[in-house]
Design an enzyme around this catalytic site. Structure first.
Site, PDB file in Angstrom:
ATOM      1  N   ASP A  10      44.673  40.758  23.786  1.00 27.65           N
ATOM      2  CA  ASP A  10      44.164  39.707  24.663  1.00 27.65           C
ATOM      3  C   ASP A  10      42.949  40.289  25.406  1.00 27.65           C
ATOM      4  O   ASP A  10      42.779  41.515  25.459  1.00 27.65           O
ATOM      5  CB  ASP A  10      45.266  39.303  25.659  1.00 27.65           C
ATOM      6  CG  ASP A  10      44.753  38.397  26.747  1.00 27.65           C
ATOM      7  OD1 ASP A  10      44.097  37.396  26.407  1.00 27.65           O
ATOM      8  OD2 ASP A  10      44.984  38.694  27.936  1.00 27.65           O
ATOM      9  N   ASP A  12      41.024  38.605  28.685  1.00 28.03           N
ATOM     10  CA  ASP A  12      40.952  38.409  30.134  1.00 28.03           C
ATOM     11  C   ASP A  12      42.236  38.880  30.814  1.00 28.03           C
ATOM     12  O   ASP A  12      43.323  38.403  30.497  1.00 28.03           O
ATOM     13  CB  ASP A  12      40.680  36.938  30.445  1.00 28.03           C
ATOM     14  CG  ASP A  12      39.345  36.512  29.866  1.00 28.03           C
ATOM     15  OD1 ASP A  12      38.331  37.109  30.270  1.00 28.03           O
ATOM     16  OD2 ASP A  12      39.318  35.623  29.002  1.00 28.03           O
ATOM     17  N   GLY A  53      41.644  28.129  29.045  1.00 27.69           N
ATOM     18  CA  GLY A  53      40.446  27.467  28.514  1.00 27.69           C
ATOM     19  C   GLY A  53      39.627  26.896  29.648  1.00 27.69           C
ATOM     20  O   GLY A  53      40.137  26.181  30.505  1.00 27.69           O
ATOM     21  N   THR A 125      39.325  32.750  25.567  1.00 28.11           N
ATOM     22  CA  THR A 125      37.968  32.602  26.089  1.00 28.11           C
ATOM     23  C   THR A 125      36.946  32.368  24.968  1.00 28.11           C
ATOM     24  O   THR A 125      37.223  32.550  23.786  1.00 28.11           O
ATOM     25  CB  THR A 125      37.586  33.812  26.977  1.00 28.11           C
ATOM     26  OG1 THR A 125      36.548  33.420  27.871  1.00 28.11           O
ATOM     27  CG2 THR A 125      37.098  34.981  26.151  1.00 28.11           C
TER      28      THR A 125
END
Ligand code: XBP
Ligand code: MG
Length: 253
Positions: A10, A12, A53, A125
């Site tokens: 992942d 963020d 999102g 993202t």
């Protein structure tokens, strides 16, 4: 148990603390540029993070926190335009080198690369944001170290749906048992678990109280030799920071 073949990262909150000081100010800059008086402070942003999102988050903000706002007729285009401006500001912030990788991230990625371990990015993202972060932290060609960049609108259903992990595994021709995910949030682990992946959690300020009961290990950070992690749940098997050896042991456990 299958041999570990790939690390799925992942972005963020996991690779870097981008939310509070990257995404949030970039949203605010886009709002200001558009002449809107919206301001997402740190507390509000924590609530908005329940929706992944950026475009989805803007809509959620208007539905839940700013219901008086009169939506323009071409609302979809309005949201898309705001979000494009936000991406412009975010990538500028990254180019300024404002956001470092979290402790231990670079060492683990370098070790994995040196050992020929396959790697992918699996994120909600926008792809340009991934490029900007990697290039400005790990170096100009570092995006090529990752076999697959699964990002943004590639799948319509973002995390917590498992679709983005399913998509990455499919692209890499791997089964879930061949890989392990690195996540930082409830939405992230719901996505990785939904794809049947073992998952290593490193928490951050926004996610420290999230439910990670299904994680294979929960750490405050990956850490390194001089900056050990704190184990919040699970068994670190005598290790003091996250290296490939420990990742393999967690995967095999
Ligand atoms: C992070 C997100 C993203 C970013 C904003 O997901 O939820 O929505 O906050 O990115 P992950 P965009 O931890 O899976 O990377 O504005 O580009 O959508
Ligand atoms: Mg995350």
């Amino acid at each position: 148990m299958a041999t570990l073949q790939a690390l799925l990262f992942d972005v963020d909150g996991t690779l870097a603390d981008t939310e509070r000081d990257g995404h949030r100010p970039a949203f605010n800059m886009a709002f200001e540029e558009a002449g809107l008086d919206w301001n997402w402070d740190e507390v509000l942003y924590g609530e908005l993070l329940s929706v992944t999102g950026g475009k989805e988050r803007i809509r959620y903000y208007l539905e839940k926190f700013n219901t008086d706002f009169e939506k323009p007729e071409a609302f979809d285009e309005f949201v898309k335009g705001l979000h494009a401006a936000k991406t412009k500001f975010y990538t500028q912030l990254m180019a300024e080198g404002r956001i470092p990788l979290r402790p231990g991230v670079e060492a683990l990625i370098n070790e994995a690369k040196a050992e020929g371990m396959r790697m992918a990015v699996v994120t909600t993202t926008t792809p340009q944001n991934v490029t900007a972060l990697l290039e400005n932290t790990l170096g100009p060609d570092s995006e090529s170290w990752f076999e697959v960049i699964a990002a943004g609108d590639i799948v319509p259903a973002k995390k917590p749906a498992p679709d983005i992990y399913d998509w990455a595994l499919d692209k890499m021709n791997l089964t879930p048992a061949d890989a392990i995910a690195f996540e930082d949030s409830r939405n992230g682990i719901l996505s990785s678990l939904g794809a049947n992946l073992k998952t290593i959690i490193t928490i951050n300020g926004y996610t420290k109280d999230d439910d990670f009961s299904e994680a294979d290990i929960v750490l405050d950070q990956m850490g390194d030799a001089s900056n050990p992690f704190t184990v919040l749940a699970g068994d670190a098997q005598g290790h003091t920071y996250l290296n490939l050896d420990l990742v393999r042991k967690i995967h095999a456990a």
